[in-house]
Scaffold this motif. Structure first.
Motif, PDB file in Angstrom:
ATOM      1  N   ARG A   1       0.868  -1.187   0.000  1.00  0.00           N
ATOM      2  CA  ARG A   1       0.000   0.000   0.000  1.00  0.00           C
ATOM      3  C   ARG A   1       0.902   1.234   0.000  1.00  0.00           C
ATOM      4  O   ARG A   1       1.384   1.662   1.045  1.00  0.00           O
ATOM      5  N   LEU A   2       1.106   1.781  -1.172  1.00  0.00           N
ATOM      6  CA  LEU A   2       1.979   2.942  -1.318  1.00  0.00           C
ATOM      7  C   LEU A   2       1.136   4.212  -1.304  1.00  0.00           C
ATOM      8  O   LEU A   2       0.130   4.300  -2.000  1.00  0.00           O
ATOM      9  N   ILE A   3       1.550   5.188  -0.525  1.00  0.00           N
ATOM     10  CA  ILE A   3       0.806   6.432  -0.405  1.00  0.00           C
ATOM     11  C   ILE A   3       1.610   7.570  -1.027  1.00  0.00           C
ATOM     12  O   ILE A   3       2.846   7.582  -0.948  1.00  0.00           O
ATOM     13  N   VAL A   4       0.915   8.521  -1.675  1.00  0.00           N
ATOM     14  CA  VAL A   4       1.608   9.611  -2.362  1.00  0.00           C
ATOM     15  C   VAL A   4       0.730  10.854  -2.364  1.00  0.00           C
ATOM     16  O   VAL A   4      -0.504  10.761  -2.425  1.00  0.00           O
ATOM     17  N   ASN A   5       1.358  12.005  -2.255  1.00  0.00           N
ATOM     18  CA  ASN A   5       0.628  13.275  -2.364  1.00  0.00           C
ATOM     19  C   ASN A   5       0.476  13.644  -3.832  1.00  0.00           C
ATOM     20  O   ASN A   5       1.344  13.343  -4.651  1.00  0.00           O
ATOM     21  N   PRO A   6      -0.613  14.324  -4.203  1.00  0.00           N
ATOM     22  CA  PRO A   6      -0.901  14.559  -5.620  1.00  0.00           C
ATOM     23  C   PRO A   6      -0.199  15.782  -6.186  1.00  0.00           C
ATOM     24  O   PRO A   6       0.128  16.740  -5.485  1.00  0.00           O
ATOM     25  N   GLY A   7       0.034  15.747  -7.501  1.00  0.00           N
ATOM     26  CA  GLY A   7       0.373  16.935  -8.264  1.00  0.00           C
ATOM     27  C   GLY A   7       1.826  17.302  -8.399  1.00  0.00           C
ATOM     28  O   GLY A   7       2.183  18.125  -9.231  1.00  0.00           O
ATOM     29  N   GLY A   8       2.713  16.698  -7.609  1.00  0.00           N
ATOM     30  CA  GLY A   8       4.118  17.081  -7.648  1.00  0.00           C
ATOM     31  C   GLY A   8       5.010  15.995  -8.201  1.00  0.00           C
ATOM     32  O   GLY A   8       4.568  15.044  -8.863  1.00  0.00           O
ATOM     33  N   THR A   9       6.294  16.105  -7.897  1.00  0.00           N
ATOM     34  CA  THR A   9       7.267  15.148  -8.435  1.00  0.00           C
ATOM     35  C   THR A   9       7.172  13.783  -7.772  1.00  0.00           C
ATOM     36  O   THR A   9       7.572  12.784  -8.366  1.00  0.00           O
ATOM     37  N   ASN A  10       6.638  13.727  -6.546  1.00  0.00           N
ATOM     38  CA  ASN A  10       6.435  12.412  -5.916  1.00  0.00           C
ATOM     39  C   ASN A  10       5.464  11.566  -6.737  1.00  0.00           C
ATOM     40  O   ASN A  10       5.707  10.395  -7.024  1.00  0.00           O
TER      41      ASN A  10
END
Length: 453
Positions: A338-347
């Motif tokens: 379960r990988l979590i990521v913030n939206p809209g950027g380089t991540n």
């Protein structure tokens, strides 16, 4: 069939082939015409949506005027409130300046909107003075400070944003009839006159952006006495908004203050977000973005970066007890992760490019995203190494799963308009900070060891 045609010389023409070529050209022309028509229809739909959204927001703001009138009626207050009106216009002009809109036109529009609002209030006062519906006034009233004004402030900001979004429509003569028709139809609050509707629309048609010239940013900052810095407030140690203290803090916030001091101007921090960063730059909402922004080619298509002031790369963070489970990209990219990521950027760009099997959860709040891992609702996140270092220092449950290693290389810089005069100033300021060791001092306030260039 072959036909010989004599025009001074003997030429053989393949009639069958010529007919085929003509038909191909006709079909291509029809296809292009259809595509052009579809594009025109889509463009018209977008224009209609922008216009309708603007007038709907204006109408929504005016819809509160009956409640405003009821509150004033019950509390024996005058409809006129010059100090409050001046405050509303000043706020609108401040936002207009941030967005690069002509303040004269914005001033005229908001002044006319205020007059329309008072017209509606006078309409209701007149009805109640005549005894019409006066028994229902108490049920219409809402608290002016706690309920109505916050809504009016929010809608005022939305209107100004919408002015910027539709500016190219408003001052285009081609759309004057559309604007008048939609304005009269969508501004439909009881008590507002047709004359007021027409004045509102005519004032909107004067809204335009301020003219931009080469090297305008530095000159504008100096002449206005304000440096507008876009920052996300969700990326510690570079930029964090501390709610309980109602302020920003971080490396880039301190550096923004230093840049403003070098210019002898006031610092004004403008909230932006990773998904809207480039759009906000395009719309001139800030003069420079300072928020730990990674230097990337896709951003250079729309802006310029200063010299790099930090280098690093992406690396994973997870619960310390799961370090071995996620100590490589191959191990992370497995079904069941379960990988979590913030939206809209380089991540998110990195995850979209490299993660094919793991479950991806896009989580909007970058300030609380690491708690999701600590609480066991997510397994791992891939983000900048400096952020991993800080978060693992602050929360003993979290660890870098690939300590001292990164999955790529990146550098951070300050994002600005494509204005070489402004870039040269910022680069020179940054060079002097580095030369005088001030840059490393700023970093040392928030993170150890100091990872600066």
């Amino acid at each position: 069939m072959k036909v010989d045609v004599n025009v001074g010389v003997k030429v053989k023409v393949n009639v069958k082939g010529a007919f085929k070529s003509v038909w191909v050209l006709v079909l291509l022309a029809l296809a292009n015409l259809c595509t052009a028509n579809e594009a025109a229809i889509e463009r018209d739909d977008q224009i209609n949506q922008k216009v309708d959204r603007l007038f709907a927001t204006i109408n929504q703001r005016l819809s509160h005027m009956q409640s405003v009138a009821a509150y004033k009626w019950l509390n024996d207050l005058a409809i006129e409130h010059p100090q409050r009106e001046q405050k509303v216009i000043a706020s609108a002009l401040d936002q207009a300046q941030q967005l690069g809109l002509d303040p004269t036109a914005v001033d005229e529009f908001f002044s006319i909107q205020i007059e329309a609002a008072k017209e509606i209030q006078r309409y209701w006062f007149g009805r109640w003075q005549a005894g019409l519906g006066v028994d229902h006034v108490a049920g219409l009233s809402k608290d002016l400070s706690a309920e109505i004004r916050p809504a009016l402030i929010r809608l005022g900001a939305e209107i100004t944003d919408s002015l910027l979004d539709s500016e190219y429509i408003l001052n285009n003569p081609r759309y004057q009839r559309l604007l008048m028709e939609r304005g009269r139809a969508l501004i439909n609050i009881e008590g507002v006159s047709e004359e007021s509707k027409a004045l509102l629309v005519k004032s909107l048609q004067k809204v335009e952006r301020l003219a931009e010239a080469s090297g305008h940013t530095l000159a504008h900052v100096l002449s206005s006495g304000v440096l507008r810095v876009g920052t996300t407030g969700d990326y510690f140690p570079f930029s964090e908004f501390v709610v309980r203290e109602d302020r920003y803090r971080g490396i880039d916030i301190d550096l923004a203050a230093s840049l403003a001091d070098s210019l002898g101007v006031e610092l004004r921090l403008i909230h932006t977000s990773w998904p809207s960063l480039l759009t906000d730059l395009e719309h001139n909402k800030f003069d420079i973005a300072m928020s730990g922004v990674s230097i990337k080619l896709f951003r250079l298509r729309q802006g310029l970066f200063s010299q790099a002031y930090h280098q690093g790369g992406k690396t994973p963070i997870a619960l310390c007890k799961h370090k071995a489970r996620f100590d490589s990209l191959k191990k992370i990219d497995q079904s069941g992760t379960r990988l979590i990521v913030n939206p809209g950027g380089t991540n998110q760009r990195f995850v979209d490019a490299h993660i094919k099997r793991a479950e991806i959860n896009v989580f909007d709040n970058n300030q609380t995203i690491f708690k999701e891992i600590a609480l066991g609702r997510a397994d791992v996140m891939i983000t900048d190494a400096i952020e991993v270092a800080v978060q693992s220092q602050h929360n003993p449950l979290l660890c870098a799963t690939m300590p001292s290693k990164t999955l790529d290389h990146s550098e951070k810089g300050f994002l600005m308009h494509q204005d070489m005069i402004w870039k040269n100033y910022v680069d020179t300021w940054l060079y002097q900070l580095r030369r005088d060791a001030h840059l490393s001092q700023v970093f040392s306030r928030y993170v150890e060891p100091v990872p600066v260039l």
